[in-house]
Write a protein that holds these residues in place. Structure first.
Motif, PDB file in Angstrom:
ATOM      1  N   VAL A 132      -4.962 -15.352  -0.251  1.00 49.23           N
ATOM      2  CA  VAL A 132      -4.294 -14.847  -0.946  1.00 49.23           C
ATOM      3  C   VAL A 132      -2.808 -15.938  -0.445  1.00 49.23           C
ATOM      4  O   VAL A 132      -2.526 -15.485   1.481  1.00 49.23           O
ATOM      5  CB  VAL A 132      -4.658 -13.703   0.759  1.00 49.23           C
ATOM      6  CG1 VAL A 132      -3.079 -13.059   1.044  1.00 49.23           C
ATOM      7  CG2 VAL A 132      -5.925 -13.026   0.018  1.00 49.23           C
ATOM      8  N   ALA A 133      -1.870 -15.776  -1.224  1.00 51.72           N
ATOM      9  CA  ALA A 133      -0.488 -15.952  -0.746  1.00 51.72           C
ATOM     10  C   ALA A 133       0.313 -16.003  -1.477  1.00 51.72           C
ATOM     11  O   ALA A 133       0.418 -15.436  -2.835  1.00 51.72           O
ATOM     12  CB  ALA A 133      -1.009 -17.553  -0.712  1.00 51.72           C
ATOM     13  N   PHE A 134       1.402 -15.812  -0.790  1.00 51.04           N
ATOM     14  CA  PHE A 134       2.338 -14.801  -2.564  1.00 51.04           C
ATOM     15  C   PHE A 134       3.389 -16.659  -2.965  1.00 51.04           C
ATOM     16  O   PHE A 134       2.827 -17.549  -2.516  1.00 51.04           O
ATOM     17  CB  PHE A 134       3.722 -14.574  -1.808  1.00 51.04           C
ATOM     18  CG  PHE A 134       3.979 -13.160  -1.409  1.00 51.04           C
ATOM     19  CD1 PHE A 134       2.877 -12.287  -1.968  1.00 51.04           C
ATOM     20  CD2 PHE A 134       4.836 -12.614   0.543  1.00 51.04           C
ATOM     21  CE1 PHE A 134       2.625 -10.884  -2.046  1.00 51.04           C
ATOM     22  CE2 PHE A 134       4.269 -11.009   0.311  1.00 51.04           C
ATOM     23  CZ  PHE A 134       3.045 -10.967  -0.703  1.00 51.04           C
ATOM     24  N   ASP A 170       7.709  -1.881   1.765  1.00 50.68           N
ATOM     25  CA  ASP A 170       8.079  -2.752   0.405  1.00 50.68           C
ATOM     26  C   ASP A 170       7.305  -4.648   0.422  1.00 50.68           C
ATOM     27  O   ASP A 170       6.931  -4.286  -0.958  1.00 50.68           O
ATOM     28  CB  ASP A 170       9.731  -2.997   0.648  1.00 50.68           C
ATOM     29  CG  ASP A 170      10.585  -2.006   0.882  1.00 50.68           C
ATOM     30  OD1 ASP A 170      10.569  -0.833   0.277  1.00 50.68           O
ATOM     31  OD2 ASP A 170      11.806  -2.074   0.938  1.00 50.68           O
ATOM     32  N   VAL A 171       7.255  -5.068   1.296  1.00 50.69           N
ATOM     33  CA  VAL A 171       6.096  -6.351   1.405  1.00 50.69           C
ATOM     34  C   VAL A 171       5.079  -5.642   0.447  1.00 50.69           C
ATOM     35  O   VAL A 171       3.929  -5.901   0.463  1.00 50.69           O
ATOM     36  CB  VAL A 171       6.368  -6.463   2.802  1.00 50.69           C
ATOM     37  CG1 VAL A 171       4.944  -7.822   2.471  1.00 50.69           C
ATOM     38  CG2 VAL A 171       7.657  -7.399   3.328  1.00 50.69           C
ATOM     39  N   LEU A 172       4.504  -3.856   1.555  1.00 50.98           N
ATOM     40  CA  LEU A 172       3.250  -4.449   0.908  1.00 50.98           C
ATOM     41  C   LEU A 172       2.865  -3.557  -0.261  1.00 50.98           C
ATOM     42  O   LEU A 172       2.804  -3.882  -1.389  1.00 50.98           O
ATOM     43  CB  LEU A 172       2.610  -2.419   1.766  1.00 50.98           C
ATOM     44  CG  LEU A 172       2.543  -3.065   2.761  1.00 50.98           C
ATOM     45  CD1 LEU A 172       2.608  -1.725   3.810  1.00 50.98           C
ATOM     46  CD2 LEU A 172       0.690  -4.008   3.837  1.00 50.98           C
ATOM     47  N   PHE A 181      -1.366  -8.449  -5.585  1.00 51.39           N
ATOM     48  CA  PHE A 181      -2.832  -9.075  -5.763  1.00 51.39           C
ATOM     49  C   PHE A 181      -3.167  -8.007  -6.658  1.00 51.39           C
ATOM     50  O   PHE A 181      -4.722  -7.785  -6.316  1.00 51.39           O
ATOM     51  CB  PHE A 181      -3.216  -9.491  -3.425  1.00 51.39           C
ATOM     52  CG  PHE A 181      -2.487 -10.208  -3.248  1.00 51.39           C
ATOM     53  CD1 PHE A 181      -1.832 -11.951  -4.082  1.00 51.39           C
ATOM     54  CD2 PHE A 181      -1.376 -10.152  -2.277  1.00 51.39           C
ATOM     55  CE1 PHE A 181      -1.298 -12.742  -3.133  1.00 51.39           C
ATOM     56  CE2 PHE A 181      -0.528 -11.144  -1.779  1.00 51.39           C
ATOM     57  CZ  PHE A 181      -0.317 -12.177  -2.357  1.00 51.39           C
ATOM     58  N   GLY A 182      -3.000  -7.053  -6.779  1.00 48.28           N
ATOM     59  CA  GLY A 182      -3.620  -5.580  -7.219  1.00 48.28           C
ATOM     60  C   GLY A 182      -4.264  -4.809  -6.180  1.00 48.28           C
ATOM     61  O   GLY A 182      -4.179  -3.962  -6.519  1.00 48.28           O
ATOM     62  N   ARG A 240      -6.660   0.318  -0.939  1.00 48.80           N
ATOM     63  CA  ARG A 240      -7.471  -0.429  -0.883  1.00 48.80           C
ATOM     64  C   ARG A 240      -8.711  -1.026  -1.372  1.00 48.80           C
ATOM     65  O   ARG A 240      -9.958  -1.837  -1.320  1.00 48.80           O
ATOM     66  CB  ARG A 240      -7.592  -0.055   0.538  1.00 48.80           C
ATOM     67  CG  ARG A 240      -6.650   0.656   1.482  1.00 48.80           C
ATOM     68  CD  ARG A 240      -6.926   2.008   2.908  1.00 48.80           C
ATOM     69  NE  ARG A 240      -7.998   1.746   3.140  1.00 48.80           N
ATOM     70  CZ  ARG A 240      -8.440   2.101   4.422  1.00 48.80           C
ATOM     71  NH1 ARG A 240      -8.399   3.826   4.133  1.00 48.80           N
ATOM     72  NH2 ARG A 240      -8.796   2.139   5.125  1.00 48.80           N
ATOM     73  N   LYS A 241      -8.910  -0.334  -2.946  1.00 44.90           N
ATOM     74  CA  LYS A 241      -9.851  -1.234  -3.324  1.00 44.90           C
ATOM     75  C   LYS A 241      -9.115  -1.243  -5.114  1.00 44.90           C
ATOM     76  O   LYS A 241      -8.970  -0.370  -4.881  1.00 44.90           O
ATOM     77  CB  LYS A 241     -11.461   0.662  -3.090  1.00 44.90           C
ATOM     78  CG  LYS A 241     -11.335   0.308  -2.703  1.00 44.90           C
ATOM     79  CD  LYS A 241     -13.087   1.632  -2.792  1.00 44.90           C
ATOM     80  CE  LYS A 241     -12.214   3.179  -3.354  1.00 44.90           C
ATOM     81  NZ  LYS A 241     -13.852   4.019  -3.886  1.00 44.90           N
ATOM     82  N   PRO A 242     -10.018  -1.965  -5.636  1.00 48.38           N
ATOM     83  CA  PRO A 242      -9.787  -2.412  -7.016  1.00 48.38           C
ATOM     84  C   PRO A 242      -9.124  -1.406  -7.469  1.00 48.38           C
ATOM     85  O   PRO A 242     -10.735  -0.422  -7.601  1.00 48.38           O
ATOM     86  CB  PRO A 242     -10.205  -3.273  -7.446  1.00 48.38           C
ATOM     87  CG  PRO A 242     -10.807  -3.795  -5.945  1.00 48.38           C
ATOM     88  CD  PRO A 242     -11.113  -2.817  -5.312  1.00 48.38           C
TER      89      PRO A 242
END
Lengths: 157, 431
Positions: A3-5, A29-31, A38-39, A72-74
């Motif tokens: 998990v990293a941009f 916006d970041v979310l 990350f999906g 919060r879930k794929p």
């Protein structure tokens, strides 16, 4: 996937942070960006975003869990969001929902075993002139019948 | 009275998303005039007041008056916020404006920002509106390149930056103070008023919040003159507005009518009448929060005051038409579920009350109800109204009261058949 941009995404984040007079105002916006990257917004992603923006994780979680479009879930490759609010309901959304449940073999909120489809019902999409309406990922499709819906789904890659 | 094409004329022009096409059709003339002739805030506000333009998001507050509340002698920034969170069920006009006439909205933003000397504006657009979002982004970029946004707009010493913020799926964020909370990076919780946003709004600064359609009428008011616009409407509701008709009509869509046009004309002349020649049963006039009308009430003139006199509201202009086959018990249940799901949970009457109403309606619709339930529903609804921070509580309560009062027979029939099927008396005592 860690998990990293990446660098490009970090550049966007820095731009977003300058966008508002207060840093935390960029959280929404970041979310959106994190979800694209990350999906979905797992607890790990929430922690990562909190660290990046120097905000408490609990605060980030509050925001994530308040809004329906933060996942919060794929979800499957095709996220089916069928409107069943009043205008769509009285124009046959219920029949479409039954059809989808049978065709896909899943309940509302579920995802097919092959990860292709997730089925949701959603509140008014603001396209009532074309009721009943479905949103698939980021596109609207309206004036649906079960036949048109079949053609639409069968035409997807 | 009747149909006009002030905003909607742009819907019919091919390629009007492009600045060039918009300008070929008279676009940006009003903003250019206001900025290059250096109109004062007072002059702009006076013009808007004369036009009688009222807020078209739902509340109908006079636009010029709203702008006039912003204190202009304070140091520091003032903001303009555009409410593009269109989410009231049955409402879709703002989507049409953004898709077909994005520059009309931008032009309205330029004039509104000038009236309060704001140098920054935010468009808050609902997260589901991907296509309108992309169209607006492109239009903003075009306007920037033309020198209509950014530094020295239209060659003046004014500056205006417009930013667009995507929401993330929450009906409550269409309420102006919840929208501000959301834009500031928080959960979309409404705030108590006062202080009003005009004094303490976005980032605690003086802020004007206007709906997309309202701002889109501003260039038209300047262009055609406030007297012309005011003259189109009734004494207290200026001009025209976009009505979105959906449900059981032959031609659902957006129709622009002068205020005061009878609802019958909207439904039967413009929207083509009830589908398949069926009989009309009920109409929701301005989005689901507005009290329902019976078929015999549709001669009402479509303006804020006439609908209010009838105990309903003009709201967002989102008109849902229901024919004789419609199960109004199911419709009310769906409305109850919506408001219960969308209640932010801050105020007890709304958080608990919307849940109670939904559970009772599930019982009634599911054939387990009794006539006492109908009285309880109205009673709960009446205890929600006026007792919450924001209007969502009222929005949830008013449909319950109006559906049950106006169509009591249909609800009674449902509980009576339930009682008969279960072999029990119709009215049971409360335990």
């Amino acid at each position: 996937m860690p998990v990293a941009f990446n660098d490009q995404q970090m550049k966007t984040v820095r731009h977003l942070l300058e966008h508002y007079p207060r840093k935390n105002a960029a959280l929404g916006d970041v979310l959106h960006l994190a979800q694209e990257a990350f999906g979905h917004l797992s607890p790990e992603v929430e922690e990562y975003v909190a660290g990046l923006m120097e905000l408490p994780v609990s605060y980030v979680h509050q925001v994530v869990s308040f809004y329906t479009l933060y996942l919060r879930k794929p979800v499957g490759k095709y996220h089916l969001m069928l409107c069943d609010n009043v205008s769509c309901m009285i124009c046959g959304a219920g029949e479409l929902l039954e059809h989808l449940r049978k065709k896909l073999g899943i309940e509302v909120g579920g995802t097919t075993a092959d990860g292709r489809f997730t089925l949701w019902t959603v509140e008014c999409l603001g396209a009532c002139e074309a009721a009943p309406v479905i949103m698939i990922n980021d596109k609207y499709y309206g004036s649906l019948t079960t036949r048109k819906l079949d053609e639409l789904l069968d035409g997807l890659e | 009275m009747g149909q006009v094409k002030l905003i909607s004329r742009f819907f019919e022009i091919e390629g009007c998303r492009l600045r060039r096409v918009y300008e070929e059709n008279g676009g940006y003339a009003a903003a250019r005039r206001v900025i290059t002739e250096n109109w004062t805030g007072e002059k702009i506000i006076e013009t808007l007041k004369k036009s009688n333009l009222r807020g078209l998001g739902g509340a109908g507050f006079p636009t010029g008056m709203k702008w006039g509340f912003v204190p202009r002698d304070q140091e520091g920034p003032r903001y303009l916020v555009v409410n593009a969170d269109e989410s009231e069920p049955g409402t879709f006009k703002d989507r049409h404006v953004m898709l077909h006439a994005p520059h009309l909205l931008i032009e309205g933003i330029i004039i509104a920002a000038a009236s309060i000397d704001a140098e920054e504006a935010f468009i808050y657009i609902r997260g589901e509106y991907w296509e309108p979002y992309r169209v607006m982004l492109e239009a903003l970029e075009e306007a920037r390149q033309a020198g209509y946004l950014g530094e020295n707009i239209f060659g003046s010493d004014r500056r205006l930056e417009v930013m667009i913020h995507r929401g993330a799926g929450a009906y409550i964020c269409g309420e102006e103070t919840a929208l501000l909370s959301s834009l500031e990076g928080y959960k979309g919780f409404p705030k108590l008023k006062p202080p009003f946003p005009a004094v303490k709004g976005l980032f605690s600064r003086p802020t004007v919040i206007n709906n997309v359609e309202t701002l889109s009428y501003v260039p038209i008011v300047i262009d055609k003159g406030p007297e012309y616009f005011a003259g189109l409407g009734t004494e207290r509701s200026g001009g025209a507005r976009l009505f979105g008709v959906s449900g059981h009509v032959e031609r659902p869509g957006v129709y622009e009518l002068t205020l005061g046009t009878p609802m019958r004309e909207l439904i039967y002349t413009h929207a083509g009448g009830v589908r398949n020649g069926a009989k009309l049963k009920a109409v929701i006039p301005g989005g689901t929060s507005c009290p329902v009308l019976r078929a015999d009430e549709i001669d009402v003139p479509l303006d804020f005051d006439s609908l209010a006199r009838l105990g309903s509201m003009l709201g967002s202009g989102g008109t849902i038409v229901m024919d004789e086959t419609t199960d109004l018990v199911e419709v009310l249940l769906r409305i109850c579920r919506f408001y219960s799901w969308e209640s932010c949970g801050q105020c007890t009457p709304c958080r608990e009350g919307t849940g109670w109403m939904t559970r009772i309606m599930e019982r009634v619709a599911g054939g387990q109800g009794n006539s006492r339930d109908l009285d309880d529903l109205v009673d709960i609804a009446q205890k929600i109204t006026g007792n919450t921070i924001c209007p969502l509580g009222d929005a949830a309560a008013l449909p319950v009261i109006s559906f049950i009062t106006k169509f009591r027979d249909e609800f009674e029939a449902r509980v009576a058949s339930a009682a008969a099927a279960a072999g029990r008396p119709q009215a049971t005592e409360r335990v």
